[in-house]
Design a protein around this motif. Structure first.
Motif, mmCIF file in Angstrom:
data_model
loop_
_atom_site.group_PDB
_atom_site.id
_atom_site.type_symbol
_atom_site.label_atom_id
_atom_site.label_comp_id
_atom_site.label_asym_id
_atom_site.label_seq_id
_atom_site.Cartn_x
_atom_site.Cartn_y
_atom_site.Cartn_z
ATOM 1 N N ASP B 387 0.639 -1.479 -0.238
ATOM 2 C CA ASP B 387 0.487 -0.217 -0.133
ATOM 3 C C ASP B 387 1.209 1.081 -0.200
ATOM 4 O O ASP B 387 1.844 1.169 0.805
ATOM 5 N N ASP B 388 0.397 2.268 -0.886
ATOM 6 C CA ASP B 388 1.567 2.791 -1.282
ATOM 7 C C ASP B 388 1.779 4.266 0.196
ATOM 8 O O ASP B 388 2.304 4.891 0.586
ATOM 9 N N ALA B 389 0.682 4.510 0.516
ATOM 10 C CA ALA B 389 0.412 5.041 1.840
ATOM 11 C C ALA B 389 1.585 5.264 3.115
ATOM 12 O O ALA B 389 2.283 5.738 3.619
ATOM 13 N N ARG B 390 1.507 3.087 3.017
ATOM 14 C CA ARG B 390 2.151 2.806 4.247
ATOM 15 C C ARG B 390 3.414 3.003 3.657
ATOM 16 O O ARG B 390 4.269 2.887 4.695
ATOM 17 N N ALA B 391 3.528 2.338 2.584
ATOM 18 C CA ALA B 391 4.728 2.573 2.073
ATOM 19 C C ALA B 391 5.548 4.032 2.365
ATOM 20 O O ALA B 391 7.025 3.686 3.052
ATOM 21 N N ASN B 392 5.023 4.776 2.136
ATOM 22 C CA ASN B 392 5.821 6.341 2.363
ATOM 23 C C ASN B 392 5.739 6.407 3.856
ATOM 24 O O ASN B 392 7.032 7.862 4.493
ATOM 25 N N ALA B 393 5.079 6.092 4.653
ATOM 26 C CA ALA B 393 5.320 6.189 6.105
ATOM 27 C C ALA B 393 6.142 5.539 6.396
ATOM 28 O O ALA B 393 7.023 6.030 7.494
ATOM 29 N N LEU B 394 6.779 4.232 6.283
ATOM 30 C CA LEU B 394 7.709 3.313 6.518
ATOM 31 C C LEU B 394 8.782 3.864 5.603
ATOM 32 O O LEU B 394 10.130 4.278 6.723
ATOM 33 N N LEU B 395 8.839 3.729 4.825
ATOM 34 C CA LEU B 395 10.474 4.009 3.393
ATOM 35 C C LEU B 395 10.613 5.311 3.946
ATOM 36 O O LEU B 395 11.852 5.492 4.124
ATOM 37 N N GLY B 396 9.854 7.052 4.142
ATOM 38 C CA GLY B 396 10.559 7.767 4.152
ATOM 39 C C GLY B 396 10.880 8.099 2.693
ATOM 40 O O GLY B 396 10.607 7.561 1.952
ATOM 41 N N ALA B 397 12.165 9.137 2.780
ATOM 42 C CA ALA B 397 12.794 10.072 0.875
ATOM 43 C C ALA B 397 14.156 9.704 0.938
ATOM 44 O O ALA B 397 14.518 9.241 2.153
#
Lengths: 563, 563
Positions: B387-397
């Motif tokens: 899930d992209d939202a979850r991925a963003n929340a975990l991965l950061g940039a």
């Protein structure tokens, strides 16, 4: 293997001493478990003066077989500063064999834990203490210290410093518990829970590089700090002062064996004349800790090159006494005279530069000119050393030809206020015994500065005329900052000046003795109470003894798992 | 100057927290005074999420004037890994002016004593804690951490590590009493009696060299350890992560001023692009302590060249997870997938090499081949980040172009078991967000060894096939010894193997997490309980936090006089 010394026995016997040592380093009140008086070791018993002398005599001319692996030869050429050849030979090690052998017992020693290691160390110290009379002769005939000083500084005082290091090492290791349960609340969810184990692990093999003048006193702190933190310890004595450390290694190996550990956890690395093995050892990857006492040049070399190791060095410094004024002129002179004479000034703590205003000082006996102060001090030294027997008992012998050469050259550096005299030693006719020289210098002359701004190790002091007390403080600050100092002394009855000299010492990290006029001398420190050096100026990168001296000799490894 | 914050106020307010911290480092049970949940900072109040965001937004494009002496210019060019230009400029210092100014307040700070310094530090931490929401944005937009991680790791967890350092520093300084009366019996004569004063003195100015990824978490321990031990502290942030440390310096200067101390005890040294000021600062004689987090190359440079300073470094390492067997296959996969994904693997604690026997492992779901384990792990990562939202929340940039380049090159090192994907960030379209890559390598192939035996910082993991579990242990040992490791993980249901992996970690000084299958991850450590690094392998020369980390930041100076 059934150990002859069980953990229970050792803990029962030594834990009370350890606890007293822990209390002493906390309060820093006077304490020592090691008797200072020769008669305290009994008379007529196996530990008494006669027995110690006999034991020492029996060592002369023998081969000291330590049973070390990798012994490929025997070496030893110690000549006492009192003129006798010791004739003792020691194992010469093939380090490719010895170093791996020293690692074999490390796991069991690590797993024994901090308390067991501490009490084994205390048992080693106890057996050394019992042989203090024997060690006293060994220290005397390697360092050139007079017997009583060799007895005290090389015996109980050295044992105190060893015990102090064990106490610091023990308490440092138990700051982290063996295990912890960690439970972190997670709101409505189950808490996170971990079980954690913490183990103090050694760094590896520690190297102790001994010195000529105080083989035991300067050697024991590093040796016992490293051993108590789980490391194996390789002792590389000064080639002129092998015997006291070889005996120490022998005792340690014996106790380790009896307690069920590998004796190779402590070993000796005696070297052939001119072999210079210290450099080779110091850069071996197995060597992870080095304790060194000696010249600045080699100390700096170790700090620069032995990068794989934690390096603790005590190097040269230029110790200063500032004389601003005094309320006890006679006491000051007597105290200083003793400080300059003790062991012919061959202590890293002996004052070298006496900074005295050229306009003189205020005293309880009226104003005294610079020349008067220096002349009175010279007279005090003369008086102290007027009797040959007393002079011999105080001065000991000149430890090596370099010191003698420096002493002889010193007279050419300026006006001699007190000439060095030769003293005959009726018991040891070949001993080189000399009284201290005091040379007047001018603090403002560049030529003189070249003399007083460098360590002139031995019985040489410079009475340096300075423009003012304020100038003395500036010179003190510059000396400590650029050259380092193990000790600073000051005499003043002026409260403002006292504050000012304290401030210089606080800012430059130098240990200060103020207005000593009685039976304590600037060159003496007591374990459990006084710090030896500060570790904060160029004379030494560590202090004996504090947390920093022990904290990096081991690391804590954590193993954590879900509870 | 009438201080706004009196000692009594500060002690009354913060002493209980200090005492709790002291108890926590002793028991190492869970404790933290800094709330982890964003809502714990109130809602609708001045500390809440909206207020923090507004405060951060208000900083953008401004000049952060810290009122520092010697400010000769303004500099700053931070671009968030999320794509926005921060536009904040900071004072650029003329160090010939700033360094002397930092020394002016040192005497008063030293004289304040350990307790006062501790509570001033706690007041600084309290004010930072109050602004956690604001700091979270500052950390997010410099490190590239996702908001929640920036909030927790950059906020409460960093503050915990700062407080932990203060606690260690405090307790280290009070191990020696302020004064002691020393009375040594002399038989029938008068005892010798001395009064001794002991003062903790700072080394000088401490330099903190910040890193890009964890400016506060990695910066606070050194900063607060040095400040609490009486030193002035100069903070040289990473040029891409200035803001969080600049705000920290601002708060510290404010608190110091209010407590009646010189604000210049803490200062910022922001640099112009490419100026490389760290080397210049690190070798200045005034700089006596350095804390550094970053590359091995520069860490080694500091250790070699900044010889006038105590140097604490956290450098690169190669973190290993050994997979021998597991009683919870799903839990293991989920736990590892999270560890590899968190902050795109840009943690010094992220596992890099997963050592798996090429014949496969035993699990609670039956035997699994090497390929199955790797494929299942790849699937777990995919599922976690599906899930992209979850991925963003975990991965950061991705924090910088170097990491991106390494990630892209990694796919060419071997067979790709999990390809990295690009994730869109709807809020920050310019953010570079990537899922981790997993590459299969063969432990026996020299070409592959060149890859897995070097740190590949970023979202890159190597699944390394080894001949056996015993081979894995040998490779683990060699990796830690030669390359260092901040963390080691192991999965095993075999008691003998568990013992063996523990022994490797004890011998090589590596921190071990065993069989983590729940909500604690190998890359996370908790202040007051877990050690971060060991200081005993090449990844770091010190651990956060222990006695050794603080003990050499100050020295104890003794002044003794006759009683």
């Amino acid at each position: 293997m059934a150990a002859e010394l069980t953990a229970l026995q050792l803990i029962a016997q030594h834990r009370p001493t350890l606890d007293q040592a822990l209390e002493a380093i906390r309060t820093r009140a006077y304490w020592s478990p090691h008797p200072e008086h020769p008669k305290a070791y009994g008379e007529g018993g196996s530990l008494d003066a006669a027995a110690g002398k006999a034991a020492f005599d029996a060592l002369l001319g023998t081969r000291l077989d330590l049973g070390q692996p990798g012994t490929d030869d025997w070496t030893g050429a110690e000549t006492s500063p009192y003129g006798i050849e010791l004739g003792v030979t020691y194992p010469h090690a093939d380090i490719e064999v010895l170093l791996p052998a020293m690692k074999a017992g490390q796991r069991a020693w690590r797993d024994a834990g901090p308390e067991m290691r501490a009490v084994v160390c205390l048992e080693i110290l106890k057996r050394i203490s019992d042989r203090t009379h024997e060690f006293a002769h060994a220290v005397m005939h390697t360092s050139g210290q007079a017997f009583m000083m060799a007895f005290q500084a090389g015996g109980p005082h050295a044992q105190d410093r060893g015990l102090e290091a064990v106490a610091y090492a023990y308490v440092e290791q138990i700051r982290t518990p063996d295990t912890a349960e960690w439970t972190k609340p997670q709101g409505k969810r189950e808490p996170l829970a971990l079980t954690k184990q913490f183990t103090a692990v050694p760094r590896g093999i520690a190297l102790v590089i001994g010195c000529n003048t105080f083989p035991t006193w300067n050697g024991y702190p590093g040796l016992f700090a490293s051993l108590a933190t789980g490391n194996a310890v390789l002792v590389k004595p000064h080639p002129r002062a092998v015997l006291p450390l070889a005996l120490t290694v022998q005792v340690a190996r014996q106790v380790l064996t009896e307690a069920g550990f590998d004796p190779n956890l402590v070993a000796l690395a005696a070297e052939r004349p001119g072999e210079g093995i210290a450099k080779t050892l110091a850069t071996r990857p197995e060597i992870r800790i080095i304790d060194y006492t000696g010249s600045t040049a080699f100390g700096d070399w170790l700090e620069t090159n032995a990068r794989q190791a934690q390096v603790c060095t005590e190097k040269a410094g230029v110790n200063t006494v500032v004389v601003e004024s005094t309320g006890n002129y006679k006491g000051m002179l007597a105290n200083l005279a003793f400080s300059l004479s003790l062991y012919s000034g061959q202590m890293c703590t002996t004052p070298q530069n006496l900074l005295i205003p050229r306009d003189g000082i205020r005293t309880d006996e009226g104003p005294k000119t610079f020349d008067e102060v220096v002349a009175d001090l010279a007279r005090s030294v003369d008086g102290l050393l007027g009797d040959d027997a007393r002079a011999n008992a105080l001065l000991g012998a000149i430890v090596n030809p370099d010191v003698k050469a420096r002493l002889e050259a010193a007279a050419g550096l300026g006006e001699v206020a007190l000439a060095s005299r030769e003293i005959a030693n009726p018991e040891f006719p070949d001993a080189v015994v000399r009284t201290p020289v005091i040379v007047k210098l001018d603090g403002a002359k560049p030529d003189d500065e070249a003399a007083y701004m460098n360590e002139c190790f031995g019985p040489v002091s410079f009475a340096v005329a300075v423009d003012s007390a304020a100038e003395a403080l500036q010179l003190l600050r510059r000396t400590v900052r650029e050259k380092g100092a193990m000790t600073v002394g000051a005499y003043t009855s002026d409260e403002e000046f006292e504050q000012a000299v304290q401030e210089v010492c606080l800012e430059e990290s130098a240990q200060l003795s103020l207005n000593l006029t009685g039976g304590v001398y600037v060159n003496q420190t007591a374990a459990f109470s006084d710090f030896h050096g500060s570790g904060g100026n160029p004379a030494a990168n560590s202090a004996l003894c504090d947390g920093a001296f022990v904290a990096n000799r081991f690391r804590v490894v954590e193993v954590r798992r879900e509870a």
